[in-house]
Each structure stands twice: as C-alpha cells, then as structure tokens.
Scaffold this motif. Structure first.
Motif: not given
Length: 506
Positions: A40-42, A44-52, A94-95, A129-130
């Motif tokens: 998980r990372a935030t 530019a203010g956007v919470p992101l979750t990567e799953v692999r 993303l949220d 982009g991320w």
C-alpha cells in the motif's frame, strides 16, 4: 452433575456456532490472501494498493488498474485484483476522492459534474503512472478496469490514451463516454438483472468501433453490485490481460464468504454476551399479578396501541416530505446526509407524537453506573461486529477525514429515530421492526418519486439489512430485561457506522 437446563444449553449452542463461524471466516480470509503480495502507498494524495503473486522470473508482467464505482472503494474491488494477480498480472487498486481511505472530497455528490470528472481523471493518472513505474511491470501492457462511475472514468481516460492495451467497463452508466469512432479495445460487462439504463448503455457502446474491437459480456443473475463477484465478470477481465499465463479458476466469493461467516459469527456472539452482561428479567411467577383494572375502564396505553401504525406511517411520510426541501447536501456525505436528516426528522416526530399522546414514557431500571458500563461494552461490540467484517471482506469501513465528525452526527440521527421507534412500539418487537421497515419503504419511495436523491436506491438494500439486524439484537436485549433505551443505542451504532464510513465524502 445437575442438568444445566435448556437456556444454558441454547447459549452454549449459540456460542459454539458463533465461534465456529468466526474461525471458518478467518480461515477463508487468510486463504484469500494466500500466495499474494500486497503493498500500500499514497501517491499525490491517492491511496493505492498493489497486488501481485510473488516471483517474476518470466519477465515483465502486464499491469491492470482497477477503479471502483460511486460509494465503492478499493476494498470492494479486491477480488478482481486477486484474480488478476493469480493470472500473472500486477493489479493496482485506487480509492477515488471521497471514497475509502481517500479523505479528499468528490465535487458534485455523484452527479455528472465537470469538477468531479477532472478529479477522477487525476486520480486515474496517478494510479496509471505509479503502476508503470513499478518493478516487473511492462509499461506497454496496461489494462484499465472500472465499475459504474469508475467504468465511465476509465473509458474516458482510455479514449485519450491510445497506448493502453484494453479497457473493461463493468456496468457502464452512459454510452456517450465511448465515441463511436474510437478504435480502442473495449470489453463491456453488464449484469443480467441491472437497471435497464445500464443494459442499454452496454448495448449502445458495443455497436461502435472497428470489427472485433468491442465485446459485450452479460453476467446472468447479477445486479449492480453482485456483478463484481460473478465468475463471468472475472473471466472477462482475465481475457483482457495481454499475454497472460494460465492460472487457477477465479474464486471471487472466497473473500466475501469469509467476511459473511465472520459477520454471522459476531452477530450470533451477541446473544451470549448480552446474557452475560444483563440480568434476567423478572420471573412472571414471582413478580406478582398485574395491577387490577376496574370494570369498564380502559387498560393503560390501550388507545395508543390502537393507533401506533397510523402514527408511524404519518411520521415517516412527513419526515420524507420535510427532508426533501432541506439543504441536506450541505452535509459532506453524499446520500448519507439525506438519509441521516430523514431519520432525525422521523424520529423527532415519533417522540413528539408519544409525548402528545399522554402515554407515560418508560423509565430506566437498575443501577445507572452498571447500565452505562453495559451500554459501553455492547456498543463497542457492535462497532466490532459491523466494521471488522465490512472492512476485511467488502468495503472500506474506517473513518478518515471529515468522517470523524460526521460519525457522531449520523449516530445521533439514527439514535433519535430508533428511540422514537422504541417509544411508538411500546417495547414490542414486532411493532419495532415494523417501524424500521416503514422507514426503509418510505425512503425508497422518496427516491423513486424524486423527494430523495436517486442514489438512495443503491443503498436501500444495505439499509434494510442493517435495520433487520438491529431489530433482531433489540429483541435479544428486551428478553434480557435491558433498559428501554439500550436497544436503540446499540442499533444506532449498527446503522450509523456503515452510513458514515462507506458513503462518499462530497
């Protein structure tokens, strides 16, 4: 050894079933995460979750950005990310602004607003982009997947980014988001039981583009939310991943089933907990006979008992009418602001009707200090029982940003409504449940007739389930001789927490 009697045996059975459901639910949730790496990372203010899936010796993997719909969250879309990861892709959830863990607010309260579209585009741009920058991801094989509001957002984004490999639009709201001359690859997924507007949008959007570029998939027997968990939907997403390796059959219900069992176990666990914390009600054999009534005299409360239903219907209808012109959108909780104000007005009218009737109000019994302690324990358990399963297996249910002050406000509105229902029902479970059911029906009717926002219809099923749940717990508390206000307090927690934490900040 003395026979424990039927009541202790029933409590033991409740406890055993509750524990078994919780354990099985936890095991299913662990199984859903098995073999996957989550980060998980935030940005530019956007919470992101990567799953692999771990590993990566086979070379760069395709990447998939998954976008939720209005009143959804990244957690709602997690089963799709699990499927992508188990089939060789790297998924990023993303949220959007106003949703899930994102404390920003979404302008327009869900309407087709230019500011909202710009913000959705920004959040998608951050996620794409991320994902492109992540190790082991092929930047030339990026797929977008979106549901409802998110479906419109990803298709508009894809139209302006022809380098994207393919787009999957689940429950696309508007075919105008897909220009007829656009040549990009598009898969349109729609539930067989969805509203006609969504089915029509999928049909119209599938007609354009070059031959073979657009594909329409119907998930039979599903509506606007259950389409996300349909095997056919997951198969369509897997088919859109370029160069995908093989993988196991999709198991979209594993996480949902685990959360459902956890919910069931915590719901049943309330019975032995309430029994342990509350004293038994007076034994009718030893409590003495009721006070005699003079011949020909009316029994206390008889007149009220004859008109409780008329009062409940009138209060709910008038509450809906009064809420319609009020600026409920000023509360930064889309849909939830209107629901909360409706409950506050209806509850206030019910309390006022009880006072004007001249019927005595119930009085609290027992030691006040102990009652406060019991109330705190049961309210805390209610938070655990509703928030934990929701958050782990369905959607984000933790307060962020403005939700911290909206939560007590919504709690107060729900409490007033349920206190009014308790007073009108005179402590009778059937009447209490009927008042809650009337609230659900009137709220749905208000949405259909334009007195309430149309999006209310999307949350009515959840609201109905919560009303039924709190009515069942209220019956348990009454049988244990709880103070008359305690069922309303515990029920208000069950209603308020999902409303305040899952609906969008606007």
């Amino acid at each position: 050894m003395p026979d424990p009697g039927p009541a202790p045996r029933r409590l033991l059975a409740f406890g055993a079933v509750a524990l078994l459901a919780v354990v099985l639910g936890a095991l299913l949730l662990v199984r859903a995460d098995a073999g996957l790496d989550t980060r998980r990372a935030t940005v530019a203010g956007v919470p992101l979750t990567e799953v692999r899936a771990p590993g990566g010796d086979a070379g760069p993997r395709p990447g998939v950005v998954i976008a939720h719909g209005f009143a959804g969250s990244a957690r709602l879309m997690r089963p799709l990310a699990d499927t992508v990861a188990r089939h060789g892709g790297v998924a990023v959830l993303l949220d959007f602004a106003g949703h899930g863990a994102n404390p920003s607010r979404l302008p327009g309260a869900g309407r087709d607003d230019a500011r909202a579209r710009a913000l959705l585009r920004h959040d998608l741009d951050v996620a794409v982009g991320w994902l492109r920058s992540r190790p082991g991801v092929d930047p030339d094989r990026i797929v977008l997947v979106g549901h409802s509001m998110g479906a419109g957002a990803v298709t508009r984004y894809a139209v302006d980014h022809p380098e994207l490999a393919r787009t999957v639009a689940i429950s696309l709201p508007d075919a105008d988001d897909v220009p007829a001359q656009w040549s990009g690859g598009l898969t349109l997924v729609v539930g067989g039981l969805e509203f006609s507007d969504f089915r029509r949008a999928a049909d119209e959007a599938a007609r354009g583009g070059p031959p073979g570029a657009r594909r329409r998939v119907v998930a039979p027997g599903t509506e606007h939310i259950s389409v996300l968990f349909a095997p056919r939907t997951h198969a369509a997403v897997v088919a859109a991943i370029p160069g995908r390796p093989g993988g196991p059959p999709p198991a979209p219900l594993t996480r949902l089933a685990g959360a459902g069992l956890l919910l069931l176990g915590l719901g049943l666990g309330f019975v032995p907990l309430a029994t342990a914390l509350l004293r038994r009600p007076p034994d009718p054999v030893t409590a003495g006979p009721p006070a005699p009534v003079a011949p020909g005299a009316a029994r206390p409360g008889a007149a009220w008992s004859g008109r409780w239903l008329v009062v409940a219907v009138g209060a709910a209808g008038l509450g809906a009418a009064l809420a319609a012109p009020l600026p409920t959108a000023r509360l930064p909780l889309a849909v939830g602001g209107h629901v909360a104000v409706f409950l506050l007005l209806t509850g206030g009218l019910l309390v006022a009707a009880r006072r004007w009737s001249g019927t005595p109000t119930p009085t609290a019994t027992g030691r006040s200090g102990r009652a406060v302690g019991v109330a705190a324990a049961l309210a805390g358990y209610a938070v655990l029982a509703v928030a934990l399963p929701l958050h782990l297996g369905f959607t984000s249910a933790t307060p962020v940003g403005a939700r911290w002050w909206l939560l007590p406000l919504v709690l107060l509105c729900c409490l007033v409504f349920l206190l009014g229902a308790e007073l009108v029902a005179d402590g009778r479970g059937g009447r209490y449940a009927a008042v809650g059911g009337l609230g659900v029906v009137v709220l749905a009717a208000a949405a259909v007739t334009g007195l309430a926002p149309g999006f209310v219809l999307l949350v009515v099923p959840l609201f109905a389930a919560l009303v039924a749940w709190q009515a069942a717990w209220a019956g348990v508390l009454r049988r244990r001789g709880a103070p008359w206000w305690l069922p309303a307090l515990v029920g208000a927690v069950l209603l308020a927490w999902p409303i305040a934490t899952t609906l969008p900040l606007a």
